[in-house]
Design a protein around this motif. Sequence first.
Motif, PDB file in Angstrom:
ATOM      1  N   HIS A  83      16.037   9.491  -6.390  1.00  0.00           N
ATOM      2  CA  HIS A  83      14.752  10.119  -6.701  1.00  0.00           C
ATOM      3  C   HIS A  83      13.622   9.410  -5.958  1.00  0.00           C
ATOM      4  O   HIS A  83      13.559   8.177  -5.935  1.00  0.00           O
ATOM      5  N   ALA A  84      12.735  10.196  -5.364  1.00  0.00           N
ATOM      6  CA  ALA A  84      11.565   9.635  -4.674  1.00  0.00           C
ATOM      7  C   ALA A  84      10.312  10.350  -5.138  1.00  0.00           C
ATOM      8  O   ALA A  84      10.340  11.560  -5.408  1.00  0.00           O
ATOM      9  N   GLU A  85       9.224   9.604  -5.253  1.00  0.00           N
ATOM     10  CA  GLU A  85       7.928  10.196  -5.583  1.00  0.00           C
ATOM     11  C   GLU A  85       6.828   9.372  -4.931  1.00  0.00           C
ATOM     12  O   GLU A  85       6.999   8.176  -4.680  1.00  0.00           O
ATOM     13  N   MET A  86       5.713  10.038  -4.653  1.00  0.00           N
ATOM     14  CA  MET A  86       4.575   9.352  -4.044  1.00  0.00           C
ATOM     15  C   MET A  86       4.092   8.246  -4.979  1.00  0.00           C
ATOM     16  O   MET A  86       4.053   8.428  -6.194  1.00  0.00           O
ATOM     17  N   MET A  87       3.734   7.129  -4.394  1.00  0.00           N
ATOM     18  CA  MET A  87       3.169   6.029  -5.168  1.00  0.00           C
ATOM     19  C   MET A  87       1.734   6.396  -5.525  1.00  0.00           C
ATOM     20  O   MET A  87       1.032   7.016  -4.720  1.00  0.00           O
ATOM     21  N   LYS A  88       1.301   6.028  -6.698  1.00  0.00           N
ATOM     22  CA  LYS A  88      -0.089   6.272  -7.098  1.00  0.00           C
ATOM     23  C   LYS A  88      -1.006   5.474  -6.163  1.00  0.00           C
ATOM     24  O   LYS A  88      -0.674   4.351  -5.766  1.00  0.00           O
ATOM     25  N   PRO A  89      -2.166   6.045  -5.810  1.00  0.00           N
ATOM     26  CA  PRO A  89      -3.068   5.373  -4.864  1.00  0.00           C
ATOM     27  C   PRO A  89      -3.414   3.932  -5.255  1.00  0.00           C
ATOM     28  O   PRO A  89      -3.412   3.048  -4.407  1.00  0.00           O
ATOM     29  N   GLU A  90      -3.697   3.695  -6.540  1.00  0.00           N
ATOM     30  CA  GLU A  90      -4.066   2.346  -6.981  1.00  0.00           C
ATOM     31  C   GLU A  90      -2.904   1.384  -6.757  1.00  0.00           C
ATOM     32  O   GLU A  90      -3.104   0.239  -6.356  1.00  0.00           O
ATOM     33  N   ALA A  91      -1.694   1.833  -7.038  1.00  0.00           N
ATOM     34  CA  ALA A  91      -0.511   0.983  -6.849  1.00  0.00           C
ATOM     35  C   ALA A  91      -0.292   0.697  -5.361  1.00  0.00           C
ATOM     36  O   ALA A  91       0.053  -0.426  -4.980  1.00  0.00           O
ATOM     37  N   ALA A  92      -0.508   1.709  -4.516  1.00  0.00           N
ATOM     38  CA  ALA A  92      -0.355   1.529  -3.068  1.00  0.00           C
ATOM     39  C   ALA A  92      -1.371   0.513  -2.543  1.00  0.00           C
ATOM     40  O   ALA A  92      -1.041  -0.336  -1.712  1.00  0.00           O
ATOM     41  N   GLU A  93      -2.598   0.586  -3.031  1.00  0.00           N
ATOM     42  CA  GLU A  93      -3.628  -0.360  -2.593  1.00  0.00           C
ATOM     43  C   GLU A  93      -3.281  -1.782  -3.038  1.00  0.00           C
ATOM     44  O   GLU A  93      -3.422  -2.733  -2.261  1.00  0.00           O
ATOM     45  N   ARG A  94      -2.830  -1.941  -4.279  1.00  0.00           N
ATOM     46  CA  ARG A  94      -2.456  -3.262  -4.794  1.00  0.00           C
ATOM     47  C   ARG A  94      -1.301  -3.854  -3.996  1.00  0.00           C
ATOM     48  O   ARG A  94      -1.324  -5.013  -3.615  1.00  0.00           O
ATOM     49  N   LEU A  95      -0.287  -3.031  -3.718  1.00  0.00           N
ATOM     50  CA  LEU A  95       0.913  -3.489  -3.026  1.00  0.00           C
ATOM     51  C   LEU A  95       0.636  -3.866  -1.568  1.00  0.00           C
ATOM     52  O   LEU A  95       1.105  -4.878  -1.076  1.00  0.00           O
ATOM     53  N   THR A  96      -0.144  -3.022  -0.886  1.00  0.00           N
ATOM     54  CA  THR A  96      -0.354  -3.207   0.551  1.00  0.00           C
ATOM     55  C   THR A  96      -1.517  -4.123   0.902  1.00  0.00           C
ATOM     56  O   THR A  96      -1.533  -4.728   1.975  1.00  0.00           O
ATOM     57  N   GLY A  97      -2.521  -4.173   0.028  1.00  0.00           N
ATOM     58  CA  GLY A  97      -3.737  -4.918   0.346  1.00  0.00           C
ATOM     59  C   GLY A  97      -4.725  -4.099   1.167  1.00  0.00           C
ATOM     60  O   GLY A  97      -5.750  -4.611   1.601  1.00  0.00           O
ATOM     61  N   PHE A  98      -4.416  -2.827   1.382  1.00  0.00           N
ATOM     62  CA  PHE A  98      -5.290  -1.919   2.139  1.00  0.00           C
ATOM     63  C   PHE A  98      -5.842  -0.834   1.210  1.00  0.00           C
ATOM     64  O   PHE A  98      -5.225  -0.524   0.193  1.00  0.00           O
ATOM     65  N   HIS A  99      -6.958  -0.225   1.607  1.00  0.00           N
ATOM     66  CA  HIS A  99      -7.531   0.898   0.860  1.00  0.00           C
ATOM     67  C   HIS A  99      -6.908   2.202   1.346  1.00  0.00           C
ATOM     68  O   HIS A  99      -6.603   2.343   2.536  1.00  0.00           O
ATOM     69  N   VAL A 100      -6.742   3.151   0.443  1.00  0.00           N
ATOM     70  CA  VAL A 100      -6.259   4.483   0.816  1.00  0.00           C
ATOM     71  C   VAL A 100      -7.166   5.015   1.926  1.00  0.00           C
ATOM     72  O   VAL A 100      -8.388   4.870   1.862  1.00  0.00           O
ATOM     73  N   GLY A 101      -6.563   5.600   2.939  1.00  0.00           N
ATOM     74  CA  GLY A 101      -7.313   6.044   4.115  1.00  0.00           C
ATOM     75  C   GLY A 101      -7.288   4.975   5.202  1.00  0.00           C
ATOM     76  O   GLY A 101      -7.654   5.233   6.336  1.00  0.00           O
TER      77      GLY A 101
END
Length: 157
Positions: A83-101
């Motif tokens: 199963h795959a699903e898009m990561m929530k934007p806040e979680a992606a920002e926390r994980l990567t250290g980058f802002h969405v966009g």
Amino acid sequence: MSKTTQATLALKRAGVAFAVHLYEYHPDAARIGLQAAEAIGAAPERVLKTLMVEVDGRPVCTVIPSDRELSMKKVAAAFGGKHAEMMKPEAAERLTGFHVGGISPFGQKRKVPAAIEEAAMAHEQVIINGGQRGVMVELAPADALKALDAKAVSLIA
């Protein structure tokens, strides 16, 4: 806007040749990758977008052409999951250290498994987010694979 980001520093450390393209980022654009392609005058299939996904609850990084959509079924299969699903934007920002966009696959705060759409490998050069809104890096797709320790697989619908 700085040309030096965590992503460009990571590429330099990896010994990868790249060029930086700056453009005016529009947060209200319907599709940020397509807006970036138009702003820098590049074909949308050469401008790749970074999408953070969870496969069976584990984070992964996918990189696909800005004019295409991700197939969650293919992403799950590519990373050996069900199963795959898009990561929530806040979680992606926390994980990567980058802002969405401005999420880049390079120089993320935490290294996660990565895959690049195999169709992108046919281009001499691709353009990927450089770790800040309005910053893109242009490089050979093989160098992107190497820098990410990624695999090239079919990810698009």
